[in-house]
Enzyme design. Structure first.
Site, PDB file in Angstrom:
ATOM      1  N   THR A   1      16.995  15.622 -13.927  1.00  6.84           N
ATOM      2  CA  THR A   1      17.607  14.248 -13.957  1.00  6.84           C
ATOM      3  C   THR A   1      16.979  13.259 -14.839  1.00  6.84           C
ATOM      4  O   THR A   1      17.664  12.757 -15.737  1.00  6.84           O
ATOM      5  CB  THR A   1      17.844  13.554 -12.507  1.00  6.84           C
TER       6      THR A   1
ATOM      7  N   SER B   1      14.219  21.833 -15.658  1.00  4.97           N
ATOM      8  CA  SER B   1      13.514  21.836 -14.387  1.00  4.97           C
ATOM      9  C   SER B   1      12.878  22.650 -13.886  1.00  4.97           C
ATOM     10  O   SER B   1      13.384  23.892 -13.794  1.00  4.97           O
ATOM     11  CB  SER B   1      14.949  21.059 -13.871  1.00  4.97           C
ATOM     12  N   GLY B   2      11.696  22.439 -13.276  1.00  4.52           N
ATOM     13  CA  GLY B   2      10.928  23.599 -12.461  1.00  4.52           C
ATOM     14  C   GLY B   2      11.767  24.137 -11.477  1.00  4.52           C
ATOM     15  O   GLY B   2      11.563  25.495 -11.341  1.00  4.52           O
ATOM     16  N   HIS B   3      12.493  23.642 -10.460  1.00  7.24           N
ATOM     17  CA  HIS B   3      12.778  24.042  -9.463  1.00  7.24           C
ATOM     18  C   HIS B   3      13.779  25.102  -9.409  1.00  7.24           C
ATOM     19  O   HIS B   3      14.201  25.749  -8.322  1.00  7.24           O
ATOM     20  CB  HIS B   3      12.865  22.847  -8.082  1.00  7.24           C
TER      21      HIS B   3
ATOM     22  N   CYS C   1      24.606  18.870  -5.457  1.00  5.38           N
ATOM     23  CA  CYS C   1      24.572  17.310  -5.835  1.00  5.38           C
ATOM     24  C   CYS C   1      25.910  16.649  -5.206  1.00  5.38           C
ATOM     25  O   CYS C   1      25.630  15.496  -4.816  1.00  5.38           O
ATOM     26  CB  CYS C   1      24.287  16.820  -7.027  1.00  5.38           C
TER      27      CYS C   1
HETATM   28  N1  PLP Z   1      21.483  19.711 -14.645  1.00  2.00           N
HETATM   29  C1  PLP Z   1      21.821  20.639 -14.022  1.00  2.00           C
HETATM   30  C2  PLP Z   1      22.811  21.498 -14.997  1.00  2.00           C
HETATM   31  C3  PLP Z   1      21.525  21.099 -12.847  1.00  2.00           C
HETATM   32  O1  PLP Z   1      22.089  22.185 -12.303  1.00  2.00           O
HETATM   33  C4  PLP Z   1      20.759  20.124 -12.042  1.00  2.00           C
HETATM   34  C5  PLP Z   1      20.352  20.415 -10.675  1.00  2.00           C
HETATM   35  O2  PLP Z   1      20.993  20.711 -10.006  1.00  2.00           O
HETATM   36  C6  PLP Z   1      20.161  18.892 -12.688  1.00  2.00           C
HETATM   37  C7  PLP Z   1      20.570  18.722 -14.293  1.00  2.00           C
HETATM   38  C8  PLP Z   1      19.278  17.716 -12.283  1.00  2.00           C
HETATM   39  O3  PLP Z   1      18.022  18.619 -11.869  1.00  2.00           O
HETATM   40  P1  PLP Z   1      16.875  18.332 -10.933  1.00  2.00           P
HETATM   41  O4  PLP Z   1      17.353  18.601  -9.771  1.00  2.00           O
HETATM   42  O5  PLP Z   1      15.694  18.844 -11.476  1.00  2.00           O
HETATM   43  O6  PLP Z   1      16.872  16.476 -11.184  1.00  2.00           O
END
Ligand code: PLP
Length: 391
Positions: A77, A203-205, A327
């Site tokens: 994010t 993103s790492g997770h 989300c």
């Molecule tokens: N972009 C996409 C396509 C995602 O799937 C996600 C998380 O689900 C994000 C951005 C956000 O990543 P983070 O959870 O590391 O903030």
């Protein structure tokens, strides 16, 4: 069917992934031994600095970029916000952004907030498989367009976009190409020059590292303002003492993910087995393209029932899946992605996302395929709208 019943199956890897044991070991090493501040000049600090330099080199070699084009952040994010807001504030002459209707909220809501500040945003539509309408991009783009932001792989339906083609259009008009590759990096090969990206978020997770670490690729020469001002960390472009253990875990996770890509055909085989078996259920339909999707992604709509009810019954059987993106799962609104590809409200409500990883086994797939069809049948038997159930 195996003798031993599986009691817990994690099949929601697009929401987050369990940290790999080797990643946990690496993080522990840097929590217990390598905990110095990389900005400190004595040995313990220098060791931490060397460690993150090594992590940056390894991650950038996987992405085909130079280490000084890679900046660590706290999550996907943040990387999305930085790419978009940073590009806008550093390139004031242009006033237009093109994005797609199926972006993650981290991109969509960033664009919406910039709209309130006077930017013009085009939300390009997608076809029924989830591919961005290239003609819409071509007709919207102009010399006023500053940035084209289209995700590499969708988090709900897994569709993989033709980023190179979109980047070429963007560049013809002098616009920057940003791609949110949060779902793609670690899952499919990602090379920034092949994609033609100027900015790329990860993103790492989503790749078996923990939550709380991410990165942004910024192509050399790209004008982008800081999002987080502070000390001199990340070449003075992103303030905040570096999260050394998680950065090390992130690099380890991507090393492992890239090694495991050799097993992608096996993962695709599992995915396709789920797709073909679940498609046999009457009144079901796969959402997204059948093959040009992430290797672990299944998204399927079951008509006449609610995704939430399926999710809860699956949870009782020890199976974790998702109804939309995590989300937005606290919202009762159907997924904007499914609505954008033309799935009607009632079918979008009955959609499930099953996202597999290399950790899933054939026995776990057997278990999902044993448990899910009777759940669908049971819920339909109770559904007042299921054909034949009306009194
Ligand atoms: N972009 C996409 C396509 C995602 O799937 C996600 C998380 O689900 C994000 C951005 C956000 O990543 P983070 O959870 O590391 O903030």
């Amino acid at each position: 069917m195996s003798e031993k019943k599986v009691r817990f199956v994690y099949a929601d890897n697009a929401a987050t992934t369990p940290p790999h044991p080797e990643v946990v070991r690496e993080i522990n090493k840097y929590l217990t031994e390598g905990w110095g501040n990389p900005s400190s000049l004595y040995g313990k600090g220098r060791d931490a600095k060397h460690a993150i330099t090594d992590a940056r080199e390894r991650i950038s070699s996987h992405l085909g970029c130079s280490p000084n084009e890679l900046y660590f952040t706290s999550c996907g994010t943040e990387s999305d916000n930085w790419a978009i807001k940073g590009a806008v504030s550093a390139n004031r002459g242009r006033n237009h952004i093109i994005t797609s209707a199926i972006e993650h909220p981290a991109v969509l809501n960033t664009c919406k907030s910039l709209e309130k500040q006077g930017m013009r945003v085009t939300y390009a539509g997608v076809d029924s498989d989830g591919f961005v309408n290239i003609d819409e991009i071509k007709s919207a783009i102009s010399e006023d367009t500053l940035l084209v932001a289209v995700m590499l792989a969708n988090n709900e339906i897994g569709t993989i976009q033709p980023i190179r083609e979109i980047a070429d259009i963007a560049h013809r008009y002098g616009a920057l190409m940003f791609t949110d590759a949060v779902q793609a990096v670690g899952s499919i090969p990602v090379n920034v020059s092949d994609l033609g990206a100027d900015l790329l978020a990860m993103s790492g997770h989503k790749m078996h590292a923990p939550k709380g670490v991410g990165a942004l690729y910024i192509k050399k020469g790209t004008k982008i303002a800081n999002l987080i001002d502070g000390g001199g960390q990340e070449s003075k472009r992103r303030g905040g003492t570096e999260n050394v253990p998680y950065i090390m875990g992130f690099a380890k996770a991507l090393d492992i993910a890239c090694d495991r890509m050799a097993d992608t055909p096996g993962l695709i085989k599992m995915r396709d087995r789920v797709i073909s078996e679940l498609s046999k259920i009457p009144h079901s339909k796969i959402n997204g393209h059948l093959t040009r999707r992430l290797p672990g992604n299944v998204n399927i709509a079951f008509e006449y029932i609610e995704g939430e009810s399926m999710l809860l019954l699956l949870d009782m059987a020890g199976i974790c899946v998702s109804t939309g993106s995590a989300c937005s799962s606290n919202s009762l609104e159907p997924s904007h992605v499914l609505l954008s590809i033309g799935v009607p409200h009632e079918k979008a409500h009955g959609s499930l996302r099953i996202s597999l990883s290399h950790d899933n086994t054939d026995e776990e797939i057997d278990y999902i395929l044993e448990i899910l069809p009777p759940i669908v049948e049971r819920l339909r038997a109770m559904s007042p709208i299921y054909p034949g159930n009306q009194i």
